[in-house]
Design an enzyme around this catalytic site. Structure first.
Site, PDB file in Angstrom:
ATOM      1  N   LYS A  13      22.928   6.273  43.000  1.00 49.35           N
ATOM      2  CA  LYS A  13      21.662   5.669  43.409  1.00 49.35           C
ATOM      3  C   LYS A  13      21.246   4.666  42.338  1.00 49.35           C
ATOM      4  CE  LYS A  13      17.341   6.384  42.821  1.00 49.35           C
ATOM      5  NZ  LYS A  13      16.869   4.972  42.858  1.00 49.35           N
ATOM      6  N   GLU A  48      19.944  11.147  29.850  1.00 46.69           N
ATOM      7  CA  GLU A  48      19.761  10.163  28.768  1.00 46.69           C
ATOM      8  C   GLU A  48      18.407   9.544  29.009  1.00 46.69           C
ATOM      9  OE1 GLU A  48      19.015   7.082  27.005  1.00 46.69           O
ATOM     10  OE2 GLU A  48      20.581   6.048  28.138  1.00 46.69           O
ATOM     11  N   CYS A  59      16.385   1.665  26.033  1.00 46.97           N
ATOM     12  CA  CYS A  59      15.876   2.951  25.574  1.00 46.97           C
ATOM     13  C   CYS A  59      15.952   3.110  24.062  1.00 46.97           C
ATOM     14  CB  CYS A  59      16.635   4.086  26.259  1.00 46.97           C
ATOM     15  SG  CYS A  59      18.420   3.927  26.139  1.00 46.97           S
ATOM     16  N   GLU A 106       6.989   4.993  24.552  1.00 45.77           N
ATOM     17  CA  GLU A 106       8.050   4.051  24.881  1.00 45.77           C
ATOM     18  C   GLU A 106       7.457   2.963  25.789  1.00 45.77           C
ATOM     19  OE1 GLU A 106      12.671   4.245  26.245  1.00 45.77           O
ATOM     20  OE2 GLU A 106      11.241   5.309  27.521  1.00 45.77           O
TER      21      GLU A 106
END
Length: 513
Positions: free
Chosen positions: A195, A271, A314, A411
């Protein structure tokens, strides 16, 4: 701030070929098909905010069909039963086809994700093909061990493919992360459903087409476009998927893990987010340190130091700690670099930074910049959107940032850097570890003893010394703490898609054990 007018997208589109959008349906069991519901959704060009195409919107029913195809291919098909050498040969053909279509694939990621065209052509697409080759070479080297038993038994282990895998990939590296997930799973003999992020489905569909041309059997690789709350949720909770590999936010990672636990206890690897520190000591070359810090917080959609940069990554080194002896010089030099940065259309080779991926991410980044201003941080550079259309943001650097500010803790996933001063090595280590994340960190120093001490003291999965973003397909990558668990890249990743089976049989009248 040097800004190449992002309104020039039409001009550059005329100069550089915009690819025809060939694939917009779901790819299930070797064929492109409409969604069961017939629904579609828009994929948007972040350069302009305009619609590129409408793509099929997969839902639970489509995931069910894809899983059924993958399960049949695993339980009854030839892919898991081929020799590793045969699988490797097909994967090599797949890599050759990716290479052959580099320009078109790079252009798809440019218009769908806002990635620089030059970046895609020189890094993302070649690296994707080479990741396939790396795991193709490993496919015929999967083997267990002969065990030394303590009594009259003969024992050995087998490494077997885990089964049907669900890959959920994010939008920041549509091509690289597609192959980071798919390549080791293919080598192991698994079948799978991918996906892609709803923001960036176009290149994943093209890769499905190339997989078919390469000879990967029907049902082995399926691609279902859709939204996380529907298609992603259906995958995470599906009773016939054996493993989920997810890259994305920590918040969504929790949801994926909960759904896996509440369904069939499928194996999960995550992750997740990061808020990585870069620690720069007094003995560092300041110019080099500035380049590495810039690389750390802009990497993905911009170019510097012969590498590629934008903040949608990230491991962004968005917390930079500079020792007090060189702090003032560092601040002056990084401000000059930021103010000369060129932001604009990713098809223009003069541009150094492209747009954020979509309006939501664009507005999120700008909201964090406003938070930083209100909290009392000092805006050194940037701080604004640029251009009259598209999702472009100036490289933004804050000083006078304190540890309790959201711009330092959260983040942001955009071109925003927090710059702080420190005195001692102990202070630097303490501040670097003052985060819920543990994905990566950077250290800049000429002192090997300092580098060794700090690298062993920071709780993060990857430490870069006098470099940053130094990824390699042979280097395992993954996080500590709330940055997730499980490794991508290297042979560690291959073993994520393998089960260990122990086989034991009695020994009769053997002269030795």
């Amino acid at each position: 701030m040097a800004v190449e007018s992002n309104g020039s997208a039409e001009k550059h589109s005329a100069i550089y070929d915009i690819p025809e959008i060939k694939f917009t349906k779901l790819f299930i069991n070797g064929s492109f098909v409409d969604a069961v519901s017939g629904k579609t959704f828009e994929t948007i060009d972040p350069r302009t905010g305009e619609v590129i195409a409408r793509v099929a919107e997969g839902d639970k029913e489509d995931i069910d069909l894809a899983v059924k195809a993958a399960r049949n291919a695993f339980d009854h098909g030839k892919w898991p039963r081929m020799s590793g050498f045969e699988r490797g040969q097909i994967m090599m053909k797949f890599a050759e086809l990716v290479d052959k279509h580099t320009d078109e694939l790079a252009a798809l990621d440019a218009i769908d994700a806002g990635k620089l065209l030059s970046l895609g052509k020189m890094l993302d697409i070649p690296q994707s093909a080479n990741t396939l080759r790396y795991y193709a070479g490993a496919a015929d080297k999967i083997h267990g061990e002969t065990l030394k038993m303590s009594r009259e038994l003969f024992g050995y282990t087998l490494l077997e493919p885990v089964g049907v895998v669900g890959h959920i990939i994010p939008w920041n590296f549509p091509s690289i992360l597609f192959f980071t997930k798919v390549s080791p799973a293919l080598a192991a003999g698994c079948t799978m459903i991918v996906k892609p992020a709803e923001q960036t489905p176009l290149s994943a569909l093209y890769y499905a087409h190339l997989a078919k041309l390469a000879g990967i059997p029907d049902g082995v690789l399926n691609v279902v476009n859709g939204f996380g709350e529907k298609a992603g949720a259906a995958m995470s909770s599906h009773m016939d998927i054996d493993k989920i590999s997810f890259t994305g936010s920590t918040e969504v990672g929790r949801i994926v893990m909960k759904a896996a636990a509440e369904s069939n206890l499928k194996v999960v690897s995550l992750e997740l987010g990061g808020k990585s520190p870069v620690i720069i000591f007094d003995d560092a070359d300041v110019d080099t340190a500035v380049d590495l810090a810039f690389l750390g917080f802009l990497y993905n959609k911009a170019i510097t130091v012969s590498r590629t940069l934008n903040g949608e990554v990230c491991v962004a080194g968005s917390r930079v700690y500079v020792q007090e002896g060189i702090y003032d010089e560092f601040v002056k030099k990084i401000a000059v670099k930021a103010n000369n940065w060129v932001v604009g259309d990713p098809f223009d080779p003069r541009v150094q930074q492209g747009p954020q991926v979509d309006k939501n991410q664009f507005e999120k980044v700008l909201s964090y910049i406003e938070y930083g201003k209100r909290a009392g941080a000092t805006l050194l550079t940037g701080g604004k959107a640029c251009g009259d259309k598209g999702y472009y943001i100036e490289p933004t650097i804050f000083t006078d940032v304190t540890e309790n500010m959201s711009i330092l803790k959260d983040e942001i996933f955009g071109p925003v850097l927090s710059l702080m001063k420190f005195k001692t090595i102990e202070e630097a280590i303490e501040k670097a570890n003052n985060t819920k994340y543990g994905l990566a960190a950077g250290i800049v120093t000429k002192d090997l003893n300092v580098a060794n001490r700090v690298s062993r003291s920071i709780r993060a999965g990857t430490i870069w010394i006098n470099c940053y973003m130094a990824f390699d397909r042979d280097v395992p990558f993954g996080g500590y703490k709330m940055s997730g668990f499980g490794k991508d890249n290297g042979l560690e990743a291959l073993h994520k898609y393998l089960n260990v089976k122990s086989v034991v049989t009695p020994l009769y009248n053997s002269p030795w054990l």
